[in-house]
Enzyme design. Structure first.
Site, PDB file in Angstrom:
ATOM      1  N   PRO A 274     -20.103  33.533 -42.236  1.00 17.86           N
ATOM      2  CA  PRO A 274     -20.063  32.911 -41.091  1.00 17.86           C
ATOM      3  C   PRO A 274     -18.561  32.793 -40.613  1.00 17.86           C
ATOM      4  O   PRO A 274     -17.764  32.576 -41.380  1.00 17.86           O
ATOM      5  CB  PRO A 274     -20.571  31.318 -41.330  1.00 17.86           C
ATOM      6  CG  PRO A 274     -20.564  31.398 -42.940  1.00 17.86           C
ATOM      7  CD  PRO A 274     -20.702  32.619 -43.463  1.00 17.86           C
ATOM      8  N   ASN A 275     -18.432  33.046 -39.244  1.00 21.16           N
ATOM      9  CA  ASN A 275     -17.138  32.778 -38.623  1.00 21.16           C
ATOM     10  C   ASN A 275     -16.020  33.928 -38.950  1.00 21.16           C
ATOM     11  O   ASN A 275     -15.242  33.715 -38.371  1.00 21.16           O
ATOM     12  CB  ASN A 275     -16.535  31.663 -38.784  1.00 21.16           C
ATOM     13  CG  ASN A 275     -17.387  30.327 -38.370  1.00 21.16           C
ATOM     14  OD1 ASN A 275     -17.939  30.178 -37.276  1.00 21.16           O
ATOM     15  ND2 ASN A 275     -17.583  29.199 -39.202  1.00 21.16           N
TER      16      ASN A 275
ATOM     17  N   ARG B 162      -9.653  32.677 -34.345  1.00 24.05           N
ATOM     18  CA  ARG B 162      -9.448  31.370 -35.116  1.00 24.05           C
ATOM     19  C   ARG B 162      -8.243  31.339 -36.179  1.00 24.05           C
ATOM     20  O   ARG B 162      -7.971  32.068 -36.761  1.00 24.05           O
ATOM     21  CB  ARG B 162     -10.755  30.936 -35.973  1.00 24.05           C
ATOM     22  CG  ARG B 162     -11.132  31.714 -36.968  1.00 24.05           C
ATOM     23  CD  ARG B 162     -12.222  31.519 -37.664  1.00 24.05           C
ATOM     24  NE  ARG B 162     -12.096  30.258 -38.578  1.00 24.05           N
ATOM     25  CZ  ARG B 162     -12.749  30.099 -39.726  1.00 24.05           C
ATOM     26  NH1 ARG B 162     -13.426  31.238 -40.240  1.00 24.05           N
ATOM     27  NH2 ARG B 162     -12.403  29.179 -40.462  1.00 24.05           N
TER      28      ARG B 162
ATOM     29  N   TYR C 280      -5.764  33.258 -41.053  1.00 24.20           N
ATOM     30  CA  TYR C 280      -6.436  34.455 -40.840  1.00 24.20           C
ATOM     31  C   TYR C 280      -5.794  35.754 -40.287  1.00 24.20           C
ATOM     32  O   TYR C 280      -6.375  36.682 -40.181  1.00 24.20           O
ATOM     33  CB  TYR C 280      -7.590  34.403 -40.446  1.00 24.20           C
ATOM     34  CG  TYR C 280      -8.643  33.400 -41.025  1.00 24.20           C
ATOM     35  CD1 TYR C 280      -9.189  33.583 -42.345  1.00 24.20           C
ATOM     36  CD2 TYR C 280      -8.823  32.003 -40.623  1.00 24.20           C
ATOM     37  CE1 TYR C 280      -9.955  32.733 -42.862  1.00 24.20           C
ATOM     38  CE2 TYR C 280      -9.558  30.854 -41.347  1.00 24.20           C
ATOM     39  CZ  TYR C 280     -10.226  31.368 -42.494  1.00 24.20           C
ATOM     40  OH  TYR C 280     -10.751  30.496 -43.163  1.00 24.20           O
TER      41      TYR C 280
ATOM     42  N   ASN D 120     -17.554  39.016 -48.428  1.00 22.73           N
ATOM     43  CA  ASN D 120     -16.754  37.510 -48.049  1.00 22.73           C
ATOM     44  C   ASN D 120     -17.683  36.726 -47.618  1.00 22.73           C
ATOM     45  O   ASN D 120     -18.027  36.576 -46.461  1.00 22.73           O
ATOM     46  CB  ASN D 120     -15.618  37.917 -47.004  1.00 22.73           C
ATOM     47  CG  ASN D 120     -14.637  36.683 -46.582  1.00 22.73           C
ATOM     48  OD1 ASN D 120     -15.184  35.411 -46.930  1.00 22.73           O
ATOM     49  ND2 ASN D 120     -13.484  36.894 -45.924  1.00 22.73           N
TER      50      ASN D 120
ATOM     51  N   ALA E 286     -17.553  30.203 -45.608  1.00 23.54           N
ATOM     52  CA  ALA E 286     -17.838  29.072 -45.960  1.00 23.54           C
ATOM     53  C   ALA E 286     -18.745  28.870 -46.883  1.00 23.54           C
ATOM     54  O   ALA E 286     -19.012  28.182 -47.756  1.00 23.54           O
ATOM     55  CB  ALA E 286     -18.033  27.946 -44.877  1.00 23.54           C
TER      56      ALA E 286
ATOM     57  N   GLU F  72     -15.801  39.726 -54.683  1.00 22.74           N
ATOM     58  CA  GLU F  72     -15.902  38.662 -53.594  1.00 22.74           C
ATOM     59  C   GLU F  72     -14.328  38.730 -53.050  1.00 22.74           C
ATOM     60  O   GLU F  72     -13.380  38.704 -53.780  1.00 22.74           O
ATOM     61  CB  GLU F  72     -16.040  37.119 -54.191  1.00 22.74           C
ATOM     62  CG  GLU F  72     -15.898  36.136 -53.230  1.00 22.74           C
ATOM     63  CD  GLU F  72     -16.395  34.693 -54.165  1.00 22.74           C
ATOM     64  OE1 GLU F  72     -15.531  34.005 -53.754  1.00 22.74           O
ATOM     65  OE2 GLU F  72     -17.466  34.647 -54.758  1.00 22.74           O
TER      66      GLU F  72
ATOM     67  N   HIS G 275     -11.454  36.977 -50.199  1.00 22.25           N
ATOM     68  CA  HIS G 275     -11.053  35.624 -49.043  1.00 22.25           C
ATOM     69  C   HIS G 275      -9.953  36.287 -48.452  1.00 22.25           C
ATOM     70  O   HIS G 275      -8.884  36.639 -49.343  1.00 22.25           O
ATOM     71  CB  HIS G 275     -11.032  34.638 -49.756  1.00 22.25           C
ATOM     72  CG  HIS G 275     -12.323  34.182 -50.299  1.00 22.25           C
ATOM     73  ND1 HIS G 275     -13.292  33.787 -49.486  1.00 22.25           N
ATOM     74  CD2 HIS G 275     -12.634  34.359 -51.646  1.00 22.25           C
ATOM     75  CE1 HIS G 275     -14.281  33.442 -50.358  1.00 22.25           C
ATOM     76  NE2 HIS G 275     -14.199  33.712 -51.820  1.00 22.25           N
TER      77      HIS G 275
ATOM     78  N   SER H  68      -7.620  34.494 -46.944  1.00 21.90           N
ATOM     79  CA  SER H  68      -6.740  33.322 -47.362  1.00 21.90           C
ATOM     80  C   SER H  68      -6.725  33.173 -48.786  1.00 21.90           C
ATOM     81  O   SER H  68      -7.778  33.595 -49.321  1.00 21.90           O
ATOM     82  CB  SER H  68      -7.043  31.949 -46.428  1.00 21.90           C
ATOM     83  OG  SER H  68      -8.137  31.464 -46.956  1.00 21.90           O
TER      84      SER H  68
ATOM     85  N   ARG I 264      -5.759  26.130 -50.301  1.00 23.58           N
ATOM     86  CA  ARG I 264      -6.234  25.125 -49.028  1.00 23.58           C
ATOM     87  C   ARG I 264      -6.878  23.889 -49.582  1.00 23.58           C
ATOM     88  O   ARG I 264      -6.728  23.515 -50.557  1.00 23.58           O
ATOM     89  CB  ARG I 264      -7.064  26.133 -48.187  1.00 23.58           C
ATOM     90  CG  ARG I 264      -6.463  27.409 -47.887  1.00 23.58           C
ATOM     91  CD  ARG I 264      -7.308  28.196 -46.948  1.00 23.58           C
ATOM     92  NE  ARG I 264      -7.847  27.528 -45.786  1.00 23.58           N
ATOM     93  CZ  ARG I 264      -8.889  28.166 -45.106  1.00 23.58           C
ATOM     94  NH1 ARG I 264      -9.233  29.221 -45.137  1.00 23.58           N
ATOM     95  NH2 ARG I 264      -9.059  27.279 -43.785  1.00 23.58           N
TER      96      ARG I 264
ATOM     97  N   ARG J 259     -12.393  24.307 -50.815  1.00 30.00           N
ATOM     98  CA  ARG J 259     -12.580  25.563 -50.980  1.00 30.00           C
ATOM     99  C   ARG J 259     -12.087  26.239 -52.197  1.00 30.00           C
ATOM    100  O   ARG J 259     -12.348  27.387 -52.284  1.00 30.00           O
ATOM    101  CB  ARG J 259     -11.541  25.948 -49.772  1.00 30.00           C
ATOM    102  CG  ARG J 259     -11.743  25.706 -48.386  1.00 30.00           C
ATOM    103  CD  ARG J 259     -11.163  26.203 -47.353  1.00 30.00           C
ATOM    104  NE  ARG J 259     -11.202  25.625 -46.025  1.00 30.00           N
ATOM    105  CZ  ARG J 259     -12.189  26.089 -45.035  1.00 30.00           C
ATOM    106  NH1 ARG J 259     -12.968  27.016 -45.408  1.00 30.00           N
ATOM    107  NH2 ARG J 259     -12.026  25.447 -44.213  1.00 30.00           N
TER     108      ARG J 259
END
Length: 148
Positions: free
Chosen positions: A10-11, A18, A23, A75, A78, A100, A102, A104, A109, A113
């Site tokens: 998502p996103n 964003r 990112y 990835n 969330a 996996e 990410h 960031s 963070r 997370r």
């Protein structure tokens, strides 16, 4: 030919739009183009997919097993921190390796997370390397297969 599935949760289609300070400014389309270019340079094929829906990601992880993909770069966005379903899917497709990724550094963070439900079932977790992390993940999968 070696084939990998690259999954974005998502996103991630909003990369470049964003939170650019987290990112980056590279668009999602450019990110996918970079992944595809790197795959071609390495002599592997990739299929890149993105969904904001957990069930799509679970279905695609399972598809990687049934369609005999050589690995998955994932990835989960969330869902990393919330989805036991995705973790179970990754666990279920073993021995298909999953890395996996990410963009960031999730450990620098917010506290929520820091935990990944899927990470224990993945070959590796790459975080904080920007979009280059996807290419590193492909290299990890290639090295895994070269070791036999």
């Amino acid at each position: 030919m070696t084939k990998f599935m690259v999954l974005n949760g998502p996103n991630l289609n909003m990369v470049g739009i964003r939170e650019k300070n987290i990112y980056g400014t590279e668009s999602f389309q450019n990110m996918i183009a970079e992944i595809e270019k790197a795959a071609k340079e390495r002599g592997v094929s990739v299929e890149c997919r993105q969904s904001n829906h957990e069930g799509d990601l679970v279905d695609w992880i399972q598809e990687a097993y049934f369609e005999k993909y050589d690995g998955v770069v994932m990835n989960p966005g969330a869902y990393t921190h919330t989805s036991i379903a995705i973790a179970d899917a990754v666990k279920a497709i073993a021995p298909v390796p999953v890395v996996e990724v990410h963009i960031s550094d999730i450990n620098s963070r917010e506290e929520f997370r820091h935990h990944s439900f899927a990470a224990p079932y993945c070959l590796k977790q790459i975080k904080g390397h920007g979009i280059h992390g996807y290419i590193e993940a492909m290299d990890e999968l290639i090295a895994f297969h070269q070791k036999g």
